[in-house]
Write an enzyme that holds these catalytic residues in place. Structure first.
Site, PDB file in Angstrom:
ATOM      1  N   SER A 227      17.493  -1.755   1.187  1.00  0.00           N
ATOM      2  CA  SER A 227      16.588  -2.575   0.374  1.00  0.00           C
ATOM      3  C   SER A 227      16.905  -4.044   0.574  1.00  0.00           C
ATOM      4  O   SER A 227      18.006  -4.415   1.001  1.00  0.00           O
ATOM      5  CB  SER A 227      16.759  -2.232  -1.110  1.00  0.00           C
ATOM      6  OG  SER A 227      17.973  -2.777  -1.613  1.00  0.00           O
ATOM      7  N   ASP A 228      15.924  -4.896   0.265  1.00  0.00           N
ATOM      8  CA  ASP A 228      16.237  -6.308   0.108  1.00  0.00           C
ATOM      9  C   ASP A 228      17.121  -6.426  -1.131  1.00  0.00           C
ATOM     10  O   ASP A 228      17.192  -5.517  -1.962  1.00  0.00           O
ATOM     11  CB  ASP A 228      14.965  -7.132  -0.045  1.00  0.00           C
ATOM     12  CG  ASP A 228      15.169  -8.588   0.340  1.00  0.00           C
ATOM     13  OD1 ASP A 228      16.326  -9.053   0.362  1.00  0.00           O
ATOM     14  OD2 ASP A 228      14.172  -9.266   0.618  1.00  0.00           O
ATOM     15  N   TRP A 229      17.792  -7.552  -1.274  1.00  0.00           N
ATOM     16  CA  TRP A 229      18.786  -7.717  -2.333  1.00  0.00           C
ATOM     17  C   TRP A 229      18.105  -7.729  -3.707  1.00  0.00           C
ATOM     18  O   TRP A 229      17.334  -8.625  -4.022  1.00  0.00           O
ATOM     19  CB  TRP A 229      19.576  -8.988  -2.081  1.00  0.00           C
ATOM     20  CG  TRP A 229      20.834  -8.773  -1.290  1.00  0.00           C
ATOM     21  CD1 TRP A 229      22.076  -9.240  -1.602  1.00  0.00           C
ATOM     22  CD2 TRP A 229      21.005  -8.024  -0.073  1.00  0.00           C
ATOM     23  NE1 TRP A 229      23.006  -8.825  -0.661  1.00  0.00           N
ATOM     24  CE2 TRP A 229      22.370  -8.074   0.283  1.00  0.00           C
ATOM     25  CE3 TRP A 229      20.153  -7.290   0.743  1.00  0.00           C
ATOM     26  CZ2 TRP A 229      22.880  -7.437   1.412  1.00  0.00           C
ATOM     27  CZ3 TRP A 229      20.658  -6.650   1.867  1.00  0.00           C
ATOM     28  CH2 TRP A 229      22.004  -6.732   2.186  1.00  0.00           C
ATOM     29  N   GLY A 230      18.393  -6.696  -4.496  1.00  0.00           N
ATOM     30  CA  GLY A 230      17.728  -6.543  -5.778  1.00  0.00           C
ATOM     31  C   GLY A 230      16.339  -5.959  -5.645  1.00  0.00           C
ATOM     32  O   GLY A 230      15.565  -5.968  -6.611  1.00  0.00           O
ATOM     33  N   GLY A 231      16.019  -5.426  -4.472  1.00  0.00           N
ATOM     34  CA  GLY A 231      14.678  -4.931  -4.211  1.00  0.00           C
ATOM     35  C   GLY A 231      14.525  -3.429  -4.345  1.00  0.00           C
ATOM     36  O   GLY A 231      13.550  -2.867  -3.830  1.00  0.00           O
TER      37      GLY A 231
END
Length: 839
Positions: A227-231
């Site tokens: 995932s993207d960071w916090g995604g």
């Protein structure tokens, strides 16, 4: 790739408990995966980003090489340059103890106001895909994993965490998935990063269509999806869709007890856990982590060969847009004993955009330094800033002391949420800011105090912003109050929140107590990673500085100069991840446009060098002699710019995007960044496949809306083109287009041969022509070479939503060979039979 002893991943997997397998599916911390030492499972470290390996520290960490931005790399049209950049970035990544780079970014440029366009390559999916493929090869052949991103449809930054992008499948397949498809099939990146946004109603991280059907199914790719960071937005849905790794850690969605409950309820299968854990383990195995599990200390290694590469590629990617009366190149002998005005950003190197692409560069060469080095002491340079371009007032760091009389501020931190009573902790801060990047401590409120002694009297300017409700007191009197939480936490982090400017009467030499209080927001309004964290910044500028007439100063310098060079552009505060551009005009509030207009009115030899990652409005274009689009060239910016301006390098850059005359002429205008429906931003890609030049090519009226077309760029020499030919392979699956290119001028230079194709009887449903191949050729004066560009028959196909297949309509097709999409130098016709391809 170097060879590794391949561990038995299945054997390792089989010895792990279910809880241990689950633990592998989220990061250990911000940059590393979870290790299980007792079972022989190592950790792997990753690093941002596309134009430099920053390392673990977001700001002011160990220095790193800053490479040209991908928009510049694409404007070289040189796939070998992309590969060399990938090679060098691999070495940089390893110097930061990482084995995977979170790059490249390949999302197409849909709209000129896209905040992150600079970080990606092009409006054209073929150019983007081909450049990305070689960038990936360059990384991975040196043993570093590429992480292609952001999959998919992340073409804007406004509400990027929650925006619902509505895209018809044809446009999705032909434009937005195509660069991923090309790069993944040609270069096989080890990792794919999902995007934050929602696509057609489904978060990208939990989209079975994207991850199962397309990526792993139709494209046959087998690697790690992170995932993207916090995604990550769910537990069961993201796991079952095939999101292997939630980043960063510690986990928010994949706590062992949560996942076990989902398994027990039948919403997640143990087979899914095994598949995801296997992908994580195989990723580590490919990178040699089992042989050498160490994560080395971050180092700053300033390699001369990287410096040379950055300078060379940087100069290759600069695009000469205008050169009236052959004003360029500048010759040392012609400028001897003359005065040259350097205006605007001449003393500030605009080397990269903001956000995860930013690095603490080893150094930055400014344009002034580059030109002084190139032109020597025989020329007199004069400088003026010329324009106010700040987005926020400078931090209030001068003329302040903390409680102990030391320069800086005292920060009192409270667990309570009203900053009352005795503080739970106190500390000194050199700066008037507390920014919660990678902060592990969560406070309820903060009070920052300083004794401020201004050096001059006046009605000075204060600026302040906080993540939560905040206020500023001067000697106990309220100077400013922010009554609501910050609506965009990402903008706050990246310096893009427009702070209200408050004026306050100060007396020079008198000491004032300045107190800032800020409270924890209930929700940060953006990046979930900092939900509940406090943060603030306080700015200050004297009345004299703020109201200084910089344009008049620049005009006076230009008047007494023989030549004026105005350096315009975007600082990382203005062009950055986390927010889209606020205007098609250069910031701030027309100041740079006024500067160019005023200078060109008093000096007929005015040159503009523009450093942005996007097209901009150029209302002064007819008033200046020359324009160079310099993008963000990396740490050697000043030298790369000087090389082109002085002719040490003959410009060979070609635009990877169209430059519209007005923002209203952009095909996505009116559908960017979208509209709110029941509190959620929705954006509809109503232009469909007609992105960039595909839109402008539709008619003469549309073509007239382009200031500079896709593929355009001037040279200091001239080229002639002759004898275009096309041959077809025996199986009729490939075409080979050749054309003879001659350098008819007196200087060595490079030309870019661009091959476009489209049905001779154009349908309104299809583009008139599309880029199908390109080649760059270097030629000495009077030299000729036959250039060959090969493309597949399948590239003529369009996606049919009716049949869910790629279809070629039989008939005659026109092959156009151009110096740009509008400057066609040769045409050929061929017949193609109707064909249909499965996904």
């Amino acid at each position: 790739m170097g060879s590794h002893i391949t561990p038995n991943v299945d054997a390792i997997l089989n010895q792990l408990t279910l809880e241990e397998k689950v633990s592998l599916l989220a990061g250990k911390n911000f940059w590393e995966t979870v290790d299980i030492p007792e079972k022989g499972v190592p950790s792997v470290k990753v690093s941002d980003g596309p134009n430099g390996a920053r390392g673990a520290t977001f700001k002011n960490g160990p220095t790193a090489a800053c490479f040209p931005a991908s928009c510049l790399l694409a404007s070289t049209w040189d796939v070998e340059a992309a590969r060399r950049i990938g090679n060098a970035l691999a070495e940089e990544t390893q110097s930061k103890g990482a084995r995977a780079l979170l790059a490249p970014t390949v999302c197409p440029h849909r709209h000129p106001l896209g905040g992150r366009n600079f970080e990606s390559f092009s409006e054209d999916p073929l150019l983007a895909g081909k450049m990305a493929a070689q960038y990936i090869h360059g990384l991975q052949e040196k043993g570093v994993a590429a992480t292609i991103k952001h999959f998919a449809a992340n073409e804007q930054e406004t509400c990027r965490f929650t925006v619902n992008a509505h895209i018809a499948e044809r446009a999705l397949r032909e434009i937005y998935l195509k660069p991923f498809e090309i790069a993944i099939k040609e270069a096989n990146p080890m990792a794919v990063m999902t995007s934050y946004n929602i696509l057609n109603g489904h978060h990208a991280d939990s989209s079975s269509f994207l991850l199962k059907d397309v990526l792993r199914g139709q494209w046959g790719w087998n690697g790690l999806v992170m995932s993207d960071w916090g995604g990550t937005n769910s537990t069961a849905d993201s796991l079952e869709a095939g999101l292997d790794l939630e980043m960063p850690g510690p986990t928010k969605w994949r706590k062992a007890e949560t996942v076990l409950e989902e398994i027990k309820a039948g919403r997640v299968s143990e087979r899914t856990i095994d598949a995801c854990a296997r992908n994580v383990l195989e990723f580590m195995a490919k990178l040699g982590c089992f042989e050498d599990p160490s994560i080395s200390e971050e180092k700053s290694i300033n390699k001369p060969e990287h410096q040379q590469l950055i300078r060379s590629v940087g100069s290759q990617g600069l695009v000469l847009l205008k050169n009236e009366d052959n004003t360029l190149p500048l010759k040392k002998e012609q400028l001897a004993n003359k005065k040259v005005a350097l205006l605007g950003f001449a003393k500030e190197g605009l080397i990269h955009g903001g956000g995860s692409a930013s690095v603490n560069a080893h150094y930055r060469v400014t344009a002034e330094e580059g030109l002084r080095s190139a032109l020597g002491d025989a020329i007199e340079f004069d400088y003026a800033q010329g324009a106010h371009t700040f987005r926020q007032l400078p931090l209030m760091n001068n003329m302040v002391v903390d409680r102990d009389g030391q320069p800086g501020w005292t920060l009192d931190l409270f667990f309570n949420e009203d900053a009352t009573g005795e503080p739970s902790a106190s500390r000194h801060s050199d700066v008037a800011a507390y920014v919660p990047i990678f902060v592990k401590e969560a406070w309820g409120s903060l009070r920052a105090t300083a004794q401020f002694t201004p050096s001059q009297s006046g009605r000075h300017y204060l600026g302040m912003s906080g993540l939560g409700r905040s206020k500023v007191l001067i000697d106990g009197q309220m100077a400013y109050e922010q009554k609501e939480n910050c609506p965009d936490s990402m903008a706050f982090l990246l310096g893009g929140v427009k702070e209200p400017e408050v004026q306050w009467d100060f007396e020079g030499g008198k000491t004032y107590t300045v107190e800032v209080t800020t409270l924890k927001p209930s929700k940060s309004g953006g990046l979930s990673l900092i939900d509940g964290y406090i943060g603030f910044r306080a700015g200050f500028m004297t009345e004299e500085e703020h109201n200084r007439d910089l344009v008049s100063e620049a005009v006076e310098v230009a008047k007494r100069s023989d030549l004026a060079i105005v350096f315009t552009g975007h600082t990382p505060d203005w062009e950055t991840e986390g927010q889209d551009q606020i205007s098609f005009s250069l910031p701030s509030n027309g100041s740079q446009d006024r500067l160019v207009t005023a200078v060109s009115s008093v000096n007929t030899n005015t040159i503009v060098v523009n450093c942005t990652g996007v097209a901009i409005d150029m209302p002064w274009l007819d008033k200046v002699k020359a324009v160079v689009q310099a993008w963000f060239p990396g740490q050697e910016a000043g030298n790369a710019i000087a090389d082109v301006l002085t002719g040490a390098v003959n410009p060979s850059g070609r635009l990877p995007v169209s430059f519209p005359r007005r923002i209203e002429d952009a095909p996505a205008h009116g559908n960017f960044p979208g509209e709110y429906i029941d509190g959620q931003l929705n954006v509809t890609y109503e232009e469909g496949i007609f992105v960039g030049y595909r839109h402008y090519d539709r008619s003469e009226k549309h073509r007239s809306q382009v200031l500079f077309p896709f593929g355009y760029g001037l040279s200091y020499t001239t080229f002639a083109h002759a004898n275009p030919r096309v041959s077809i392979s025996e199986n009729a699956e490939k075409f080979d287009v050749t054309i003879e290119v001659t350098n008819t001028g007196s200087l060595a230079g490079a030309d870019v041969v661009q091959v476009y194709a489209g049905a001779k009887q154009a349908s309104s449903e299809n583009p008139v022509k599309e880029l199908v191949g390109f080649a760059k050729v270097q030629l000495e004066p009077k030299q000729s070479k036959t250039v060959s560009v090969e493309f597949d028959t399948r590239q003529l196909a369009h996606f049919s939503e009716g049949t869910s297949r790629w279809e070629i309509d039989g008939g005659e097709y026109e092959i156009s060979i151009g110096r740009s999409v509008q400057d066609i130098v040769g045409k050929l016709t061929l017949s193609v039979g109707a064909q249909s391809y499965k996904l």
